[in-house]
Design a protein around this motif. Sequence first.
Motif, PDB file in Angstrom:
ATOM      1  N   GLY A 167       0.807  -1.215   0.000  1.00 53.30           N
ATOM      2  CA  GLY A 167       0.000   0.000   0.000  1.00 53.30           C
ATOM      3  C   GLY A 167       0.837   1.260   0.000  1.00 53.30           C
ATOM      4  O   GLY A 167       0.499   2.248  -0.664  1.00 53.30           O
ATOM      5  N   LEU A 168       1.941   1.253   0.746  1.00 55.00           N
ATOM      6  CA  LEU A 168       2.826   2.418   0.761  1.00 55.00           C
ATOM      7  C   LEU A 168       3.379   2.714  -0.630  1.00 55.00           C
ATOM      8  O   LEU A 168       3.464   3.875  -1.045  1.00 55.00           O
ATOM      9  CB  LEU A 168       3.976   2.190   1.741  1.00 55.00           C
ATOM     10  N   ARG A 169       3.752   1.658  -1.344  1.00 54.44           N
ATOM     11  CA  ARG A 169       4.283   1.858  -2.701  1.00 54.44           C
ATOM     12  C   ARG A 169       3.240   2.491  -3.612  1.00 54.44           C
ATOM     13  O   ARG A 169       3.570   3.326  -4.455  1.00 54.44           O
ATOM     14  CB  ARG A 169       4.765   0.520  -3.258  1.00 54.44           C
ATOM     15  N   GLU A 170       1.986   2.115  -3.438  1.00 58.57           N
ATOM     16  CA  GLU A 170       0.926   2.713  -4.246  1.00 58.57           C
ATOM     17  C   GLU A 170       0.768   4.203  -3.936  1.00 58.57           C
ATOM     18  O   GLU A 170       0.290   4.966  -4.776  1.00 58.57           O
ATOM     19  CB  GLU A 170      -0.396   1.984  -3.994  1.00 58.57           C
ATOM     20  N   TRP A 216      -5.381  -2.023  11.670  1.00 58.25           N
ATOM     21  CA  TRP A 216      -5.046  -2.926  10.571  1.00 58.25           C
ATOM     22  C   TRP A 216      -6.288  -3.143   9.715  1.00 58.25           C
ATOM     23  O   TRP A 216      -7.377  -2.676  10.051  1.00 58.25           O
ATOM     24  CB  TRP A 216      -4.544  -4.267  11.085  1.00 58.25           C
ATOM     25  N   ALA A 217      -6.114  -3.887   8.628  1.00 59.47           N
ATOM     26  CA  ALA A 217      -7.219  -4.170   7.705  1.00 59.47           C
ATOM     27  C   ALA A 217      -7.207  -5.652   7.355  1.00 59.47           C
ATOM     28  O   ALA A 217      -6.235  -6.362   7.625  1.00 59.47           O
ATOM     29  CB  ALA A 217      -7.083  -3.323   6.433  1.00 59.47           C
ATOM     30  N   ARG A 246     -20.015  -7.581  13.299  1.00 65.89           N
ATOM     31  CA  ARG A 246     -19.810  -6.767  12.105  1.00 65.89           C
ATOM     32  C   ARG A 246     -18.390  -6.923  11.582  1.00 65.89           C
ATOM     33  O   ARG A 246     -17.434  -6.997  12.350  1.00 65.89           O
ATOM     34  CB  ARG A 246     -20.068  -5.294  12.442  1.00 65.89           C
ATOM     35  N   ARG A 247     -18.248  -6.967  10.257  1.00 65.94           N
ATOM     36  CA  ARG A 247     -16.925  -7.050   9.636  1.00 65.94           C
ATOM     37  C   ARG A 247     -16.131  -5.765   9.883  1.00 65.94           C
ATOM     38  O   ARG A 247     -16.693  -4.675   9.911  1.00 65.94           O
ATOM     39  CB  ARG A 247     -17.048  -7.249   8.122  1.00 65.94           C
ATOM     40  N   PRO A 248     -14.807  -5.893  10.027  1.00 60.83           N
ATOM     41  CA  PRO A 248     -13.976  -4.672  10.036  1.00 60.83           C
ATOM     42  C   PRO A 248     -14.145  -3.928   8.713  1.00 60.83           C
ATOM     43  O   PRO A 248     -14.252  -4.556   7.657  1.00 60.83           O
ATOM     44  CB  PRO A 248     -12.553  -5.221  10.188  1.00 60.83           C
ATOM     45  N   TRP A 249     -14.153  -2.602   8.767  1.00 61.00           N
ATOM     46  CA  TRP A 249     -14.440  -1.856   7.531  1.00 61.00           C
ATOM     47  C   TRP A 249     -13.257  -1.036   7.014  1.00 61.00           C
ATOM     48  O   TRP A 249     -13.322  -0.511   5.918  1.00 61.00           O
ATOM     49  CB  TRP A 249     -15.654  -0.944   7.721  1.00 61.00           C
ATOM     50  N   THR A 250     -12.208  -0.894   7.779  1.00 60.42           N
ATOM     51  CA  THR A 250     -11.047  -0.153   7.278  1.00 60.42           C
ATOM     52  C   THR A 250     -10.287  -1.013   6.284  1.00 60.42           C
ATOM     53  O   THR A 250     -10.037  -2.187   6.545  1.00 60.42           O
ATOM     54  CB  THR A 250     -10.122   0.246   8.436  1.00 60.42           C
ATOM     55  N   GLY A 251      -9.900  -0.448   5.144  1.00 60.81           N
ATOM     56  CA  GLY A 251      -9.181  -1.185   4.108  1.00 60.81           C
ATOM     57  C   GLY A 251      -7.700  -0.857   4.097  1.00 60.81           C
ATOM     58  O   GLY A 251      -7.259   0.158   4.650  1.00 60.81           O
ATOM     59  N   TRP A 252      -6.919  -1.714   3.436  1.00 65.97           N
ATOM     60  CA  TRP A 252      -5.469  -1.520   3.395  1.00 65.97           C
ATOM     61  C   TRP A 252      -5.087  -0.216   2.692  1.00 65.97           C
ATOM     62  O   TRP A 252      -4.086   0.402   3.027  1.00 65.97           O
ATOM     63  CB  TRP A 252      -4.791  -2.703   2.714  1.00 65.97           C
TER      64      TRP A 252
END
Length: 369
Positions: free
Chosen positions: A48-51, A187-188, A341-347
């Motif tokens: 993700g950092l590279r993106e 985290w995600a 509930r599912r975690p909602w934060t994404g990478w």
Amino acid sequence: MSEPPAAALDAPLDPPGPLRALLEIYDEGFTCDTWGGVETALWHLAEGLREHGVEAEFYRSTEGADLGALAGRVVRERVDAVFPLVESPLFAGGAGTGDGAGAAADEERPDVRELRRRVVRIWHDVSRLSPGLATPAPCPVHRPGAAAPSGGVCTAAGVFPDGPAREVFLRDLPWTRCFGSRTYIPWAVDHLPPADLRDPFGPVLLQLGKTSVDQARVCLDRLTGAGLPVRVVFATWSKEGRAARELVAPYAASGTVEVLDSYDIRTEWKRVYAGARLFVLPSVFHETFNFAAAEALQLGLPVATLGDCGALAGFASLRAETVAELMDAVVARGESVRPARRPWTGWREVAHRYATLIAAPRRAPAAGV
């Protein structure tokens, strides 16, 4: 589970230009059969950092043992942030983290001081604060709700909470408030696609390795005694996990449990989670996050765990104070309980928050670096 407000993912970094980050990994790298939550997080964080335009590279633990060499690389390559593992001497934060006079001399070097200014400590476990991995004791100095620090000795004093490292915690907890330079970044788990793979009449997916062998035996005997199918996985990094492997061997040989001794979560997640009725993780540790539980929710499985286990409890649909009570609940209600509930934060969002954190020191760079 509460999450911080979403970041503006397309906000430009200030100042512009390439950023560089070094992330420590275990010597086994990413090819070992003990791939777990730490490896999952670092891999996806780096991607993700590279993106987001950050040049992210890994270095192995043995390379980080030579503080002087690592410091030289940081200055030579104009590295903006270094992320050591919790076990790393660099994570400890103080002087003299090596052997004798040589280590003390290293600490006096300007490049070593600049290395320490670039350290970002991600507190993905509490081992530096609580050797038994139990919930850290309340701090008499930084009491929640206090208008100003009160008297006494800070429980985090031994890990230099006043810097110069920047601190990242996965959520706001009382023990994190000892650290002045703190940021909360979760985290995600969107490395796995959201799905509903649950079979309410399928096997109980049981992870062992975060409680004693005696308690693991209680789990196995209670579940198999009730005639439930059981699929076992392990926390491979812990001594309890290694002992649990030996405990489970006779159950596996008799065919009463299915054992997944190792797997690659990147490609074999269906093999682990698909068709299970729920995920059971009896943990006596203070969890700051738990990938297996979060992944279970991502794939539609309810989670059952013990009461005092930190963030893990936030994933749970079933909780109990003892292992025996937890197994009773799984036997009685495991078919009908619904997942949380599912975690909602994404990478992508997580990586953007880290990229912003990495960029921040560049607004006031140290002279000559």
